[in-house]
Design an enzyme around this catalytic site. Structure first.
Site, PDB file in Angstrom:
ATOM      1  N   ARG A  47       4.030   1.013  -8.479  1.00 25.67           N
ATOM      2  CA  ARG A  47       3.754  -0.242  -7.765  1.00 25.67           C
ATOM      3  C   ARG A  47       2.504  -0.921  -8.257  1.00 25.67           C
ATOM      4  O   ARG A  47       2.296  -2.099  -8.011  1.00 25.67           O
ATOM      5  CB  ARG A  47       3.587   0.039  -6.275  1.00 25.67           C
ATOM      6  CG  ARG A  47       4.772   0.771  -5.729  1.00 25.67           C
ATOM      7  CD  ARG A  47       4.523   1.218  -4.333  1.00 25.67           C
ATOM      8  NE  ARG A  47       5.766   1.649  -3.720  1.00 25.67           N
ATOM      9  CZ  ARG A  47       5.892   1.841  -2.432  1.00 25.67           C
ATOM     10  NH1 ARG A  47       4.880   1.630  -1.658  1.00 25.67           N
ATOM     11  NH2 ARG A  47       7.029   2.239  -1.936  1.00 25.67           N
ATOM     12  N   LYS A 105      18.832  -9.087 -14.425  1.00 28.61           N
ATOM     13  CA  LYS A 105      17.635  -9.228 -13.589  1.00 28.61           C
ATOM     14  C   LYS A 105      16.531  -9.958 -14.340  1.00 28.61           C
ATOM     15  O   LYS A 105      15.791 -10.728 -13.764  1.00 28.61           O
ATOM     16  CB  LYS A 105      17.133  -7.853 -13.134  1.00 28.61           C
ATOM     17  CG  LYS A 105      15.933  -7.908 -12.194  1.00 28.61           C
ATOM     18  CD  LYS A 105      16.254  -8.667 -10.922  1.00 28.61           C
ATOM     19  CE  LYS A 105      15.049  -8.878 -10.031  1.00 28.61           C
ATOM     20  NZ  LYS A 105      15.320  -9.854  -8.958  1.00 28.61           N
ATOM     21  N   LYS A 107      21.155 -18.867  -4.279  1.00 27.70           N
ATOM     22  CA  LYS A 107      21.475 -17.548  -3.697  1.00 27.70           C
ATOM     23  C   LYS A 107      22.975 -17.429  -3.471  1.00 27.70           C
ATOM     24  O   LYS A 107      23.596 -16.441  -3.821  1.00 27.70           O
ATOM     25  CB  LYS A 107      20.715 -17.364  -2.374  1.00 27.70           C
ATOM     26  CG  LYS A 107      19.253 -17.042  -2.551  1.00 27.70           C
ATOM     27  CD  LYS A 107      19.050 -15.628  -2.979  1.00 27.70           C
ATOM     28  CE  LYS A 107      18.334 -15.292  -4.254  1.00 27.70           C
ATOM     29  NZ  LYS A 107      17.789 -16.181  -5.154  1.00 27.70           N
ATOM     30  N   ASN A 159      -1.282   0.567   6.419  1.00 30.18           N
ATOM     31  CA  ASN A 159      -0.409  -0.348   5.690  1.00 30.18           C
ATOM     32  C   ASN A 159      -0.218  -1.511   6.649  1.00 30.18           C
ATOM     33  O   ASN A 159       0.117  -1.297   7.811  1.00 30.18           O
ATOM     34  CB  ASN A 159       0.946   0.335   5.451  1.00 30.18           C
ATOM     35  CG  ASN A 159       1.545  -0.108   4.135  1.00 30.18           C
ATOM     36  OD1 ASN A 159       1.024  -1.006   3.502  1.00 30.18           O
ATOM     37  ND2 ASN A 159       2.623   0.526   3.754  1.00 30.18           N
ATOM     38  N   GLY A 160      -0.462  -2.735   6.195  1.00 29.76           N
ATOM     39  CA  GLY A 160      -0.225  -3.861   7.103  1.00 29.76           C
ATOM     40  C   GLY A 160      -1.411  -4.804   7.119  1.00 29.76           C
ATOM     41  O   GLY A 160      -2.267  -4.751   6.242  1.00 29.76           O
ATOM     42  N   TRP A 180      -5.041  -2.267  -3.510  1.00 28.29           N
ATOM     43  CA  TRP A 180      -5.481  -3.072  -4.657  1.00 28.29           C
ATOM     44  C   TRP A 180      -6.700  -3.863  -4.264  1.00 28.29           C
ATOM     45  O   TRP A 180      -7.326  -3.553  -3.250  1.00 28.29           O
ATOM     46  CB  TRP A 180      -4.393  -4.018  -5.141  1.00 28.29           C
ATOM     47  CG  TRP A 180      -3.402  -4.285  -4.120  1.00 28.29           C
ATOM     48  CD1 TRP A 180      -3.486  -5.195  -3.128  1.00 28.29           C
ATOM     49  CD2 TRP A 180      -2.179  -3.570  -3.922  1.00 28.29           C
ATOM     50  NE1 TRP A 180      -2.392  -5.098  -2.335  1.00 28.29           N
ATOM     51  CE2 TRP A 180      -1.567  -4.136  -2.806  1.00 28.29           C
ATOM     52  CE3 TRP A 180      -1.563  -2.541  -4.589  1.00 28.29           C
ATOM     53  CZ2 TRP A 180      -0.353  -3.680  -2.331  1.00 28.29           C
ATOM     54  CZ3 TRP A 180      -0.365  -2.075  -4.115  1.00 28.29           C
ATOM     55  CH2 TRP A 180       0.234  -2.644  -3.004  1.00 28.29           C
ATOM     56  N   HIS A 238      23.568 -41.571  -2.036  1.00 29.64           N
ATOM     57  CA  HIS A 238      23.747 -42.080  -3.419  1.00 29.64           C
ATOM     58  C   HIS A 238      24.804 -41.275  -4.164  1.00 29.64           C
ATOM     59  O   HIS A 238      24.788 -41.229  -5.387  1.00 29.64           O
ATOM     60  CB  HIS A 238      22.402 -42.011  -4.151  1.00 29.64           C
ATOM     61  CG  HIS A 238      21.345 -42.819  -3.489  1.00 29.64           C
ATOM     62  ND1 HIS A 238      21.284 -44.198  -3.559  1.00 29.64           N
ATOM     63  CD2 HIS A 238      20.339 -42.446  -2.661  1.00 29.64           C
ATOM     64  CE1 HIS A 238      20.266 -44.628  -2.833  1.00 29.64           C
ATOM     65  NE2 HIS A 238      19.669 -43.594  -2.274  1.00 29.64           N
ATOM     66  N   GLU A 254      25.029 -17.406  -6.891  1.00 28.42           N
ATOM     67  CA  GLU A 254      24.833 -16.311  -7.852  1.00 28.42           C
ATOM     68  C   GLU A 254      25.377 -14.980  -7.331  1.00 28.42           C
ATOM     69  O   GLU A 254      25.676 -14.096  -8.118  1.00 28.42           O
ATOM     70  CB  GLU A 254      23.379 -16.178  -8.262  1.00 28.42           C
ATOM     71  CG  GLU A 254      22.426 -15.681  -7.209  1.00 28.42           C
ATOM     72  CD  GLU A 254      21.022 -15.474  -7.803  1.00 28.42           C
ATOM     73  OE1 GLU A 254      20.907 -15.055  -8.963  1.00 28.42           O
ATOM     74  OE2 GLU A 254      20.053 -15.744  -7.078  1.00 28.42           O
ATOM     75  N   GLU A 284      17.180 -23.333  -3.544  1.00 28.54           N
ATOM     76  CA  GLU A 284      17.150 -21.859  -3.554  1.00 28.54           C
ATOM     77  C   GLU A 284      18.314 -21.299  -2.738  1.00 28.54           C
ATOM     78  O   GLU A 284      18.983 -20.361  -3.155  1.00 28.54           O
ATOM     79  CB  GLU A 284      15.806 -21.353  -3.013  1.00 28.54           C
ATOM     80  CG  GLU A 284      15.690 -19.860  -2.852  1.00 28.54           C
ATOM     81  CD  GLU A 284      15.887 -19.058  -4.144  1.00 28.54           C
ATOM     82  OE1 GLU A 284      15.887 -19.664  -5.239  1.00 28.54           O
ATOM     83  OE2 GLU A 284      16.087 -17.831  -4.055  1.00 28.54           O
ATOM     84  N   CYS A 344       0.864  -1.179   0.000  1.00 26.74           N
ATOM     85  CA  CYS A 344       0.000   0.000   0.000  1.00 26.74           C
ATOM     86  C   CYS A 344       0.898   1.225   0.000  1.00 26.74           C
ATOM     87  O   CYS A 344       1.975   1.225   0.538  1.00 26.74           O
ATOM     88  CB  CYS A 344      -0.852   0.007   1.260  1.00 26.74           C
ATOM     89  SG  CYS A 344      -1.926  -1.393   1.311  1.00 26.74           S
TER      90      CYS A 344
HETATM   91  C1  AGP Z   1      17.036 -15.428  -8.968  1.00 27.26           C
HETATM   92  O1  AGP Z   1      17.806 -15.011  -7.862  1.00 27.26           O
HETATM   93  C2  AGP Z   1      17.738 -15.195 -10.277  1.00 27.26           C
HETATM   94  N1  AGP Z   1      17.975 -13.812 -10.444  1.00 27.26           N
HETATM   95  C3  AGP Z   1      17.058 -15.869 -11.459  1.00 27.26           C
HETATM   96  O2  AGP Z   1      17.167 -17.249 -11.245  1.00 27.26           O
HETATM   97  C4  AGP Z   1      15.568 -15.546 -11.693  1.00 27.26           C
HETATM   98  O3  AGP Z   1      14.801 -16.128 -10.685  1.00 27.26           O
HETATM   99  C5  AGP Z   1      15.163 -16.131 -13.057  1.00 27.26           C
HETATM  100  O4  AGP Z   1      15.927 -15.494 -14.059  1.00 27.26           O
HETATM  101  C6  AGP Z   1      13.678 -15.968 -13.352  1.00 27.26           C
HETATM  102  O5  AGP Z   1      13.350 -14.618 -13.437  1.00 27.26           O
HETATM  103  P1  AGP Z   1      11.797 -14.209 -13.454  1.00 27.26           P
HETATM  104  O6  AGP Z   1      11.242 -14.617 -12.125  1.00 27.26           O
HETATM  105  O7  AGP Z   1      11.775 -12.740 -13.670  1.00 27.26           O
HETATM  106  O8  AGP Z   1      11.132 -14.962 -14.558  1.00 27.26           O
END
Ligand code: AGP
Length: 616
Positions: free
Chosen positions: A27, A611, A493, A101-102, A75, A512, A496, A489, A2
């Site tokens: 947003r 990104k 993290k 907000n919340g 929203w 295994h 990357e 995940e 919000c």
């Molecule tokens: C996540 O930390 C990475 N930057 C990358 O794996 C990302 O999740 C992936 O490229 C998918 O992006 P999206 O969610 O915008 O589709």
């Protein structure tokens, strides 16, 4: 999230408030409203559904002016987007207006008490409950400041509110409880500002003070009085923010990733906002165009995504299969279309993408379209291609822009979006009783507070552990069942942003092969909350210890048994088994962040990464 803007001073509050809401427009939201006070014109309330432009049309038709005002963007609300649910909300007297907000976790209980006192409500929102609660106290104490002081401690969950009363014109009362997103006070000459985000007030001032948890401020044109909710005065010098909106957008954080990690309690609130009706035990996904009948016809879901979003799809499989009893197949989007999938006419494609622009994910959606299979997209960026391609509609995360390349707040919001979708499917298929649904929803609305608790309680420990492990050249992450994707995940993290090779593995697969990797130099992160598979995870930890591996366990608070086994134990609070991934991933985000910082890596823009991957 919000958007909140407040103003008191010499200008026309309407200009400042609407201008501030426009700053927050990126947003995306579905309704907006303002309340302006002027001694002659009185209280002027204008609310509209849809884009901010609709509110501006409303203001053109019925102008509002005055030197005191508040504004809010929101929203979808229960039962579709309605004006009656848009903020600001008024108390039973009509003299007090509130924006929030919340999320109020115990709003049903409070609403029940107020209904027993004879009050009747107009909306289904928790915000109106806050307004009535403040109004109820106001009748007793006759002071808005005191009424807010008394009302707020009764709320459970993270909340930030801004209120004013026509009986005490010339002042705003602002208060913050827990982690409901920031509240920033802007200082001017003969005028002062309140906002949920710096960007809304940077046009007027660079001198700001951030309100902290359990603090209240009385804001007039000439003064700001900050105190604790209990009433103790708080002295805090203003900070001068850089004029550059990008660095201002980072606030006090060193990196966007760090900011976004800590934004998660607020983001988790926002992905829920307006979508759950605890009383009825129902979920409302406002943009979903598939009705109950269409959802009931779905007997197979193909979830597809890339990277972190693919991990969210893996978690979503557990949620949807467990709650809605619908079969889910999960595919990497980059693999999906090349395997010539046979989807069938009872299928649905669930695409998950933060950016909504990832080329492989979009191609998977095109594949579904060619096979005349409807698709739904869980997406963050408002209006992104994936949202437009999804003929079953988007499920927006409302997490706000995620600038750091390594996805954090979008990931946990994706998990909650999957959970909401699973409940929505279960509702259409009548798989859960209302009581079963209410139990899941109650666990859900407690999540933002628990996430804030994890971040607060494990930050230092993760930073210390980073000191311990940042020289490592490899790492292994182990998990089982719904926490196996969290092992993946956590490993992603780390690799990357710190460039350390890390691998996520199902813990049961250790014997295994990967067990050959174990030695005293290898950090092994074991995600082992108290869940039905706990005993197996405990024995996996023992196997790693037997081979002198160093174990960092993510465990449920109070689990002394795990703490006795592991070299380091990071505790997270108990929650519903299907929601544990939202909490277990948080320390892994912090750990990878601090390791990357210690290694001098470019946390927000790691090498070779983008990104949004819009090329194959
Ligand atoms: C996540 O930390 C990475 N930057 C990358 O794996 C990302 O999740 C992936 O490229 C998918 O992006 P999206 O969610 O915008 O589709």
């Amino acid at each position: 999230m919000c958007g909140i803007v407040g103003y008191v001073g010499l200008r026309n509050a309407t200009d400042v408030v609407v201008g501030g809401l426009q700053r927050l427009e990126y947003r995306g939201y579905d309704s907006a409203g303002i309340a302006i006070y002027d001694p002659a014109a009185g209280l002027q309330l204008r609310r509209s559904v849809g884009k901010l432009s609709n509110l501006m049309i409303r203001l053109h038709e019925a102008p509002a002016s005055g030197n005191l005002g508040i504004g809010h963007t929101r929203w979808a609300t229960h039962g579709g987007v309605t004006e009656v649910n848009a903020h600001p909300h008024r108390d039973q007297s009509g003299d007090i207006v509130v924006i929030q907000n919340g999320i109020v976790e115990n709003y049903l209980e409070l609403k029940g008490r107020l209904l027993e006192q004879g009050y009747s409500f107009h909306s289904q929102t928790d915000t109106e409950v806050i307004a009535y609660l403040v109004g109820d106290y106001y009748r007793v104490c006759g002071s808005l400041e005191q009424a807010v002081r008394r009302a707020l401690p009764e709320l459970r969950g993270g909340n930030a509110i801004v209120a004013f009363s026509v009986r005490e014109p010339g002042q705003l009362v602002v208060a913050r409880l827990g982690n409901a997103g920031g509240v920033v006070l802007g200082l001017g000459e003969g005028e002062n500002f309140v906002a949920s985000d710096l960007l809304a007030i940077l046009d007027y001032t660079r001198d700001v003070i951030f309100l902290e948890d359990r603090e209240l401020a009385v804001v007039t044109g000439d003064a700001l009085q900050i105190s604790t909710l209990a009433g103790a005065p708080v002295e805090r010098a203003p900070a001068t923010v850089q004029w550059d909106p990008v660095s201002a957008a980072k606030g006090d954080y060193k990196h966007f990733m760090q900011k976004e990690i800590y934004e998660q309690p607020r983001a988790l609130t926002d992905v829920l906002r307006g979508r759950i009706d605890l009383e009825a035990g129902t979920v409302n996904l406002e943009d979903l165009s598939l009705d109950d009948a269409a959802l009931h016809r779905v007997s197979r879901i193909y979830a597809t995504a890339c990277g972190t979003a693919w991990h969210a799809a893996l978690v979503g499989k557990f949620m949807i299969e467990s709650l809605a009893r619908v079969r889910v197949e999960v595919d990497y989007a980059s693999e999906f279309r090349y395997r010539q999938p046979i989807l069938g006419d009872d299928a649905l494609l669930l695409a998950i993408s933060q950016s909504g622009e990832t080329v492989d994910t979009l191609a998977a959606m095109e594949e579904a379209r060619e096979q005349r299979v409807p698709s739904v997209a869980i997406v963050n960026a408002i209006g992104a291609q994936a949202a437009r391609l999804a003929d079953g509609g988007p499920i927006y995360l409302h997490a706000g822009p995620e600038i750091g390349v390594a996805s954090t707040k979008a990931f946990t919001s994706m998990l909650v979006a999957n959970f909401l979708f699973a409940l929505r499917l279960a509702q259409a298929r009548k798989v859960l009783t209302p009581q079963q649904a209410r139990e899941q929803l109650q666990a859900l609305i407690e999540l933002p507070r628990k996430a804030a608790q994890v971040l607060e309680q494990t930050a230092q420990q993760c930073e210390a552990l980073a000191e311990h492990f940042y020289h490592a050249s490899n790492a292994l992450y182990l998990g089982r069942q719904i926490n196996y994707p969290i092992a993946l995940e956590g490993a992603l993290k780390l690799k990357e942003i710190s460039y350390i090779h890390a691998e996520g593995y199902p813990a049961g697969e250790m014997k295994h092969g990967p067990v050959a990797l174990i030695d005293e130099a290898l950090p092994v992160v074991c995600i082992a909350p108290r869940d039905p598979i706990y005993a197996k995870m405990l024995s996996n930890v023992e196997q790693v210890k037997a081979r002198h591996g160093q174990v960092i366990a993510i465990a449920t608070e109070g689990d002394t048994q795990m703490a006795a086994q592991a070299d380091h134990t990071i505790f997270v609070p108990e929650t519903a088994p299907l929601l544990t991934p939202v909490l277990t991933v948080l320390p892994l985000q912090l750990l990878s962040y601090h390791i990357a910082v210690l290694r001098g890596c470019d946390v927000d823009q790691p090498r070779n990464l983008a990104k949004s991957v819009t090329v194959e």
